[in-house]
Design a protein around this motif. Structure first.
Motif, PDB file in Angstrom:
ATOM      1  N   PRO A 183      43.636  41.259  33.220  1.00  0.00           N
ATOM      2  CA  PRO A 183      42.408  40.993  33.959  1.00  0.00           C
ATOM      3  C   PRO A 183      41.200  42.009  33.724  1.00  0.00           C
ATOM      4  O   PRO A 183      41.693  43.055  33.383  1.00  0.00           O
ATOM      5  N   VAL A 184      40.267  41.448  33.709  1.00  0.00           N
ATOM      6  CA  VAL A 184      38.916  42.331  33.400  1.00  0.00           C
ATOM      7  C   VAL A 184      38.346  42.581  35.144  1.00  0.00           C
ATOM      8  O   VAL A 184      38.214  41.549  35.668  1.00  0.00           O
ATOM      9  N   ARG A 185      38.052  43.799  35.198  1.00  0.00           N
ATOM     10  CA  ARG A 185      37.501  44.423  36.352  1.00  0.00           C
ATOM     11  C   ARG A 185      36.364  43.333  37.132  1.00  0.00           C
ATOM     12  O   ARG A 185      35.454  42.799  36.526  1.00  0.00           O
ATOM     13  N   PHE A 186      36.827  42.857  38.504  1.00  0.00           N
ATOM     14  CA  PHE A 186      35.828  41.821  38.909  1.00  0.00           C
ATOM     15  C   PHE A 186      34.265  42.418  39.101  1.00  0.00           C
ATOM     16  O   PHE A 186      33.807  43.597  39.321  1.00  0.00           O
ATOM     17  N   GLY A 187      33.487  41.688  38.583  1.00  0.00           N
ATOM     18  CA  GLY A 187      31.864  41.976  38.481  1.00  0.00           C
ATOM     19  C   GLY A 187      31.631  42.412  37.107  1.00  0.00           C
ATOM     20  O   GLY A 187      30.172  42.643  37.049  1.00  0.00           O
ATOM     21  N   THR A 188      32.259  42.166  36.204  1.00  0.00           N
ATOM     22  CA  THR A 188      31.964  42.429  34.631  1.00  0.00           C
ATOM     23  C   THR A 188      31.239  41.263  34.226  1.00  0.00           C
ATOM     24  O   THR A 188      31.765  40.117  33.929  1.00  0.00           O
ATOM     25  N   TYR A 245      47.417  43.135  37.734  1.00  0.00           N
ATOM     26  CA  TYR A 245      46.231  43.779  38.262  1.00  0.00           C
ATOM     27  C   TYR A 245      46.643  45.259  38.208  1.00  0.00           C
ATOM     28  O   TYR A 245      45.886  46.096  37.689  1.00  0.00           O
TER      29      TYR A 245
END
Lengths: 251, 142
Positions: A78-83, A241
Motif C-alpha cells: 500500500p502507498v499512503r493515502f493521498g499520494t 497496511y
C-alpha cells in the motif's frame, strides 16, 4: 493529461497484476484504475482532479476496497493515502528509483495477508471485576455512587484514574496473551495503539495462506475464553497496511 | 456499529468483519490512515500536494474527562459484585423505580435509599450519555 489532473497512487504490485475493468478509484465520479508497469513492478493508479479535495468516506472506502481486493490475489505494497504525482513519468521514476527494494518487499509478502484483532472491554464487566479485586477502588466507588459530580469530583477523578490505569495494564497483558496464543500461526505481529479508551486488544498479524484456518481458529478460541469480558472482532483479510514501514523501504 | 457488515458463526464469541472497506467508517479510517509507503525526496518533485479533507484517527489520551466518564460508569453499574451475598434482593427493591439494566446496584442501606427522584435522575443521566456517545464518535471519525 491536463494541467489540473494528477495520478493517485494506491499501491505497488508485481507487473503481471491487472486491475479488473470494474475496479473503481477515488474521486467523484470514481476514476478508472490502471496499472503502470516498470520492470517487475507496476503501480495501481487512477486520475484525479487536483482541485478536488479527497478524503471523503467514499474515497477511503474505495482505496481500501481496491487494496484489500488486490491483496487476496497478489502481493501489494500500500502507498499512503493521498499520494498524488504529476503523471505517468513520475510513477515510472518512483518505481525505477526503488525497484529492487519494492520487488524484495513484494516477494516477502507473497501469499501473506493481514488480519487485525480488535477487542473492547465490556465496561460494566471490567469495572465490576476491578472493584471486586481492589478494596481501595471499591471504597471510593461507594463514596461517589449516587452522589452528584459536583460533590464528589475529586473522588471521581481518583476512581476514574484508577480504572483507566487498570484498563491500560490489562490491555498490555491482553495484547501479550493474544500474541502468545495466536502469534505462532502468523509470520509477524504488531501491537497497535488503542483507538478507544476501552480497547482491550489491538494487534495486526501477517498470516500465510496455508495457516489462515488455524490462525482464525486460534483467534476464535481466544475470543471464546474472554467472551464475557471482551467483545473481540477479527478484521480481514486486509492488504498489509501495518507491515510496510516507510522507513524500511526508504531509509 | 453497522451489524450488517459483520458476520460470525452463530454462538461464536468472535465477530468477523470483512476487509475491502466493508466495515464501518471508523474501521476503514483505523485500517488505512497514515499507513503505507511514503514517497521519499528522490521523486518528491513529482509529488503533487492535493487537498486532503481533514481526517483524524482517534488518539486515546487519558484525561480528567476520561476519568469522570469511568466514574460515571460506576454509577451505572448494574452488576452486583460476585463476592457479595444477598444483594440481588436489595437491588431488586431499589430497581423498582429504575429501568432494569440501568438500576444502580448500590451496596447495603444506600441501595434501599435510592428511590424515586434519585434513581430517576441517574437514569436520565444514563440515557443522556447514550445519546451523546454516537454523535461524538461520528465527529471524531471524520
Amino acid at each position: 493529461m491536463g494541467q489540473e489532473n494528477g495520478l493517485f497512487i494506491y499501491g505497488i504490485v508485481p507487473s503481471d497484476v491487472e486491475p479488473t475493468p470494474e475496479a473503481e478509484g477515488v474521486g467523484s465520479p470514481p476514476g478508472e484504475v490502471i496499472a503502470i508497469q516498470h520492470g517487475e513492478l507496476a503501480a495501481l493508479v487512477s486520475e484525479v482532479g487536483l482541485e478536488e479535495p479527497l478524503g471523503r468516506p467514499a474515497d477511503l472506502t474505495a482505496y481500501e476496497r481496491l487494496l484489500d481486493g488486490t491483496a487476496v490475489v497478489a502481493p501489494v505494497l500500500p502507498v499512503r493515502f493521498g499520494t498524488v504525482v504529476t503523471g505517468a513519468d513520475a510513477v515510472e521514476d518512483l518505481l525505477a528509483a526503488h525497484h529492487d527494494r519494492f520487488a524484495a518487499a513484494l516477494d516477502e509478502l507473497e501469499d501473506r495477508l493481514q488480519y487485525t484483532v480488535h477487542g473492547r472491554f465490556d465496561e460494566q464487566e471490567f469495572i465490576s471485576g476491578f472493584l471486586a479485586e481492589n478494596a481501595a477502588a471499591a471504597a471510593l466507588a461507594d463514596e461517589v455512587r449516587g452522589r452528584p459530580e459536583i460533590e464528589s469530583r475529586e473522588q471521581r477523578i481518583r476512581l476514574g484514574e484508577m480504572i483507566s490505569q487498570a484498563v491500560e495494564l490489562r490491555r498490555e497483558a491482553e495484547n501479550r496473551d493474544l500474541i502468545d496464543a495466536v502469534g505462532r500461526y502468523a509470520e509477524a505481529d504488531v501491537a497497535l495503539p488503542p483507538s478507544h479508551e476501552l480497547d482491550a486488544v489491538r494487534v495486526s498479524f501477517l498470516v500465510a495462506g496455508d495457516e489462515e484456518d488455524e490462525f482464525v481458529r486460534a483467534v476464535e478460541d481466544f475470543a471464546e475464553r474472554r467472551r464475557d469480558l471482551i467483545r473481540t472482532r477479527l478484521i480481514g483479510p486486509l492488504a498489509p497496511y501495518d507491515f510496510v514501514s516507510a522507513h524500511q523501504l526508504v531509509e | 456499529m453497522t451489524v450488517s457488515t459483520t458476520t460470525g458463526q452463530p454462538g461464536s464469541a468472535l465477530e468477523r468483519t470483512s476487509g475491502g472497506g466493508g466495515g464501518t467508517l471508523a474501521d476503514v479510517v483505523e485500517t488505512v490512515l497514515d499507513k503505507g509507503v511514503v514517497i521519499d525526496a528522490q521523486v518528491s518533485i513529482a509529488v503533487v500536494g492535493i487537498q486532503l479533507l481533514e481526517i483524524n484517527a482517534r488518539i486515546v489520551i487519558a484525561s480528567v474527562e476520561t476519568y469522570l466518564r469511568f466514574a460515571e460508569a460506576v454509577d451505572r453499574l448494574s452488576i452486583v459484585p460476585k463476592d457479595t451475598k444477598g444483594l440481588p434482593d436489595l437491588v431488586g427493591d431499589a430497581a423498582g423505580a429504575a429501568t432494569k439494566g440501568k438500576a444502580v446496584s448500590g451496596l447495603g442501606k444506600a441501595a434501599q435509599e435510592i428511590s424515586g427522584a434519585v434513581a430517576d435522575s441517574l437514569r436520565d443521566r444514563g440515557s443522556e450519555r447514550e445519546r451523546e456517545r454516537p454523535r461524538r464518535r461520528r465527529d471524531e471519525e471524520r
